[in-house]
Design a protein around this motif. Structure first.
Motif, PDB file in Angstrom:
ATOM      1  N   GLY A 278       0.823  -1.194   0.000  1.00 35.68           N
ATOM      2  CA  GLY A 278       0.000   0.000   0.000  1.00 35.68           C
ATOM      3  C   GLY A 278       0.860   1.247   0.000  1.00 35.68           C
ATOM      4  O   GLY A 278       1.883   1.323   0.694  1.00 35.68           O
ATOM      5  N   LEU A 279       0.459   2.227  -0.801  1.00 34.06           N
ATOM      6  CA  LEU A 279       1.175   3.498  -0.904  1.00 34.06           C
ATOM      7  C   LEU A 279       0.185   4.623  -0.640  1.00 34.06           C
ATOM      8  O   LEU A 279      -0.888   4.675  -1.236  1.00 34.06           O
ATOM      9  N   LEU A 280       0.575   5.527   0.269  1.00 36.21           N
ATOM     10  CA  LEU A 280      -0.243   6.705   0.569  1.00 36.21           C
ATOM     11  C   LEU A 280       0.501   7.955   0.122  1.00 36.21           C
ATOM     12  O   LEU A 280       1.636   8.193   0.534  1.00 36.21           O
ATOM     13  N   LEU A 281      -0.125   8.739  -0.747  1.00 39.92           N
ATOM     14  CA  LEU A 281       0.404  10.034  -1.156  1.00 39.92           C
ATOM     15  C   LEU A 281      -0.432  11.115  -0.483  1.00 39.92           C
ATOM     16  O   LEU A 281      -1.659  11.123  -0.621  1.00 39.92           O
ATOM     17  N   TYR A 282       0.226  12.002   0.246  1.00 41.35           N
ATOM     18  CA  TYR A 282      -0.522  13.037   0.954  1.00 41.35           C
ATOM     19  C   TYR A 282       0.129  14.396   0.723  1.00 41.35           C
ATOM     20  O   TYR A 282       1.305  14.498   0.369  1.00 41.35           O
ATOM     21  N   GLY A 283      -0.648  15.432   0.929  1.00 42.19           N
ATOM     22  CA  GLY A 283      -0.169  16.791   0.734  1.00 42.19           C
ATOM     23  C   GLY A 283      -1.299  17.704   0.358  1.00 42.19           C
ATOM     24  O   GLY A 283      -2.442  17.262   0.158  1.00 42.19           O
ATOM     25  N   PRO A 284      -1.045  19.005   0.244  1.00 39.96           N
ATOM     26  CA  PRO A 284      -2.098  19.969  -0.078  1.00 39.96           C
ATOM     27  C   PRO A 284      -2.719  19.676  -1.447  1.00 39.96           C
ATOM     28  O   PRO A 284      -2.109  19.018  -2.298  1.00 39.96           O
ATOM     29  N   PRO A 285      -3.943  20.154  -1.672  1.00 39.30           N
ATOM     30  CA  PRO A 285      -4.564  19.985  -2.995  1.00 39.30           C
ATOM     31  C   PRO A 285      -3.719  20.642  -4.075  1.00 39.30           C
ATOM     32  O   PRO A 285      -3.142  21.708  -3.867  1.00 39.30           O
ATOM     33  N   GLY A 286      -3.657  20.002  -5.220  1.00 41.34           N
ATOM     34  CA  GLY A 286      -3.002  20.607  -6.369  1.00 41.34           C
ATOM     35  C   GLY A 286      -1.505  20.407  -6.466  1.00 41.34           C
ATOM     36  O   GLY A 286      -0.861  20.953  -7.362  1.00 41.34           O
ATOM     37  N   THR A 287      -0.909  19.612  -5.570  1.00 39.53           N
ATOM     38  CA  THR A 287       0.546  19.461  -5.601  1.00 39.53           C
ATOM     39  C   THR A 287       1.014  18.366  -6.553  1.00 39.53           C
ATOM     40  O   THR A 287       2.204  18.310  -6.871  1.00 39.53           O
ATOM     41  N   GLY A 288       0.107  17.481  -6.990  1.00 45.09           N
ATOM     42  CA  GLY A 288       0.499  16.473  -7.968  1.00 45.09           C
ATOM     43  C   GLY A 288       0.302  15.039  -7.528  1.00 45.09           C
ATOM     44  O   GLY A 288       0.944  14.138  -8.082  1.00 45.09           O
ATOM     45  N   LYS A 289      -0.558  14.782  -6.580  1.00 45.54           N
ATOM     46  CA  LYS A 289      -0.760  13.409  -6.121  1.00 45.54           C
ATOM     47  C   LYS A 289      -1.391  12.541  -7.214  1.00 45.54           C
ATOM     48  O   LYS A 289      -0.899  11.454  -7.507  1.00 45.54           O
TER      49      LYS A 289
END
Length: 503
Positions: A278-289
């Motif tokens: 499992g991979l979780l990508l997190y961060g503010p909206p619009g950063t490229g997830k």
């Protein structure tokens, strides 16, 4: 009643055979009287045809093909999800291509609500009341890829033969208007063992010929009955490393977790290591997830991908069942914070969260299935997601682009504009804290401003004008949606660094 109708009336002998000798009609119970009256009404409403019109008699047609009364034979059936109609259709077509096999396909007409009836009900109604007749085969035109459709039998009898064996197969697809939400195959054969073998072989072919294998799919959350119901096909992205702007080393970590495991599956299994991850990508909206996920999909062309987002995450069960069947596979859960909030934030237990966790845990160690999750609010995620391997093994932050990243993004999205170093440096300096989505919109708006003044090319003044608009107080909502710091808090939009879906 006129020359055009012939109504069968029960004789006294038939009456005695059914209700017992010595009993007069007046001695019948109310239930028996009701049954007789119902038969009378059916006989009047569906009268038997005269001789010479037997070619459309469904019961007679089946009797001629089978060589015996249809009602005397066992019926065995199998059911599939409503979106599997193309797979079942293709499996039947392939099965009949086997040596020594042949079939004639006929349709059925003259009855409403047949979706609620079994094959046995249909045979009885056709024989006793002439309720069903031979007619045209019903087809459904369904998508089988982003660019192709297939005409699938949605209601039809396959009058089949294999050597000396004669049998019939009824295939019916989903019918919302008649309460049927599944695909059913019913086999009428001389021996139950033959019908069981046929259905088992069809099931194998459904898996082997599955049109979803290697496709990128999303659940639409719509009602069944429109196309494939909950599925939508997407073209697989074709992104390269040059299309990705992330801090040094970050993409390599993500690739190793997803692509690297796929490419080294044989060695990992030989060493006793599991493949599920499992991979979780997190961060503010619009950063490229989402953009990063699209890059991963580009480099796993053999993987079946099921994308769930928003309310369609409710379909986690069918999505994981499909992934298990069509390995190697990816299950993408976008904006998972909407359902996987920590229980202390979510106001109690979260049944859907538990279902997701159970689906992750239910995969075997040799299952080549990866879960890719994105979220804007990692702080709200249920800690249980990361408590054991196979749920989330790696969590990676996709941060706001730094100065070098913003320059690379401007070069990526504005590569055809010929912007010089001076305007690039100015834009980079003025856009600190903005997202990749902001840069993309800046380039688009710059081109639009140039087009409005009928200019042959986009100039530095167009870029400055666009930047002034996007950073102005008048566009505060736009600024917030594009991730500009200091704007008022409003609802976040879907994350993107480019397109916001998998097209």
């Amino acid at each position: 009643m006129g020359d055009s109708q012939h109504v069968e009336i029960m004789s006294s002998d038939e009456h005695r055979a059914r209700y017992g000798a010595g009993r007069e009609p007046s001695a019948l119970s109310m239930e028996q009287i009701g049954e007789l009256f119902q038969e009378f009404l059916m006989a009047v409403a569906r009268p038997k045809r005269r001789d010479g019109d037997g070619s459309r008699d469904l019961s007679e047609r089946l009797r001629e093909h089978l060589g015996s009364t249809p009602g005397d034979r066992p019926v065995v059936k199998a059911a599939y999800p409503p979106y599997d109609l193309p797979n079942v259709h293709l499996a039947l077509e392939r099965w009949f291509e086997g040596a020594g096999r042949s079939y004639e396909l006929v349709g059925m007409r003259g009855a409403q609500h047949h979706g609620e009836l079994t094959l046995g009900d249909i045979l009885e109604a056709a024989d006793r009341y002439d309720r069903f007749t031979v007619g045209a085969v019903d087809y459904a035109q369904l998508p089988v890829s982003p660019d192709a459709e297939l005409a699938c039998v949605s209601c039809g009898f396959y009058l089949g033969a294999e050597g000396d064996e004669r049998f019939a197969v009824l295939l019916r697809g989903p019918q919302d208007e008649y309460g049927r939400d599944k695909v059913e195959i019913e086999v009428l054969a001389g021996e139950k063992e033959f019908a069981d073998r046929l259905l088992a072989e069809i099931d194998i072919l459904v898996r082997e010929l599955n049109i979803f294998r290697g496709q990128v799919l999303s659940f639409e959350g719509s009602e069944f009955g429109h196309g494939l119901g909950p599925f939508r096909f997407h073209r697989r992205p074709g992104l390269t490393r040059d299309d990705i702007v992330l801090p040094d080393g970050l993409l390599e970590r993500v690739e190793r977790q997803v692509v690297g495991v796929a490419r080294r599956r044989a060695r990992l299994l030989a060493a006793g290591q599991h493949l599920r991850r499992g991979l979780l990508l997190y961060g503010p909206p619009g950063t490229g997830k989402t953009h990063t996920l699209r890059y991963l999909l580009s480099h796993l062309p053999e993987f079946t991908v099921v994308v769930l987002s928003g309310t369609s995450i409710d379909a986690i069960g069918p999505a994981c069942a499909l992934a298990r069947m069509l390995q190697p596979a990816l299950v993408v859960l976008e904006d998972c914070d909407l359902i996987a909030e920590a229980r202390d934030h979510g106001g109690g237990e979260q049944p859907l969260l538990f279902q997701i966790l159970n689906e992750m845990d239910g995969l075997g160690d040799d299952a080549d299935v990866a879960f890719l999750l994105t979220t804007n609010r990692a702080d709200l995620l249920e800690p249980a997601l990361a408590q054991r391997p196979g749920r989330v093994d790696l969590a990676v932050e996709i941060p706001l682009p730094d100065a070098d990243g913003r320059a690379r993004l401007l070069d990526l999205y504005g590569s055809g504009l010929g912007l010089g170093k001076e305007i690039t440096d100015e834009v980079v300096a003025r856009t600190e804290g903005t997202t990749a989505s902001f840069t993309r919109e800046l380039v688009r708006r710059s081109v639009l401003i140039a087009a409005e003044r009928e200019a042959p090319r986009t100039e530095a003044e167009d870029v400055r004008a666009a930047l002034d608009e996007l950073l102005s107080d008048h566009d505060r909502l736009t600024r917030r949606l594009l991730g500009v710091p200091g704007a008022e808090d409003v609802e976040d939009v879907e994350d993107c660094q480019g397109d916001d879906d998998f097209e």
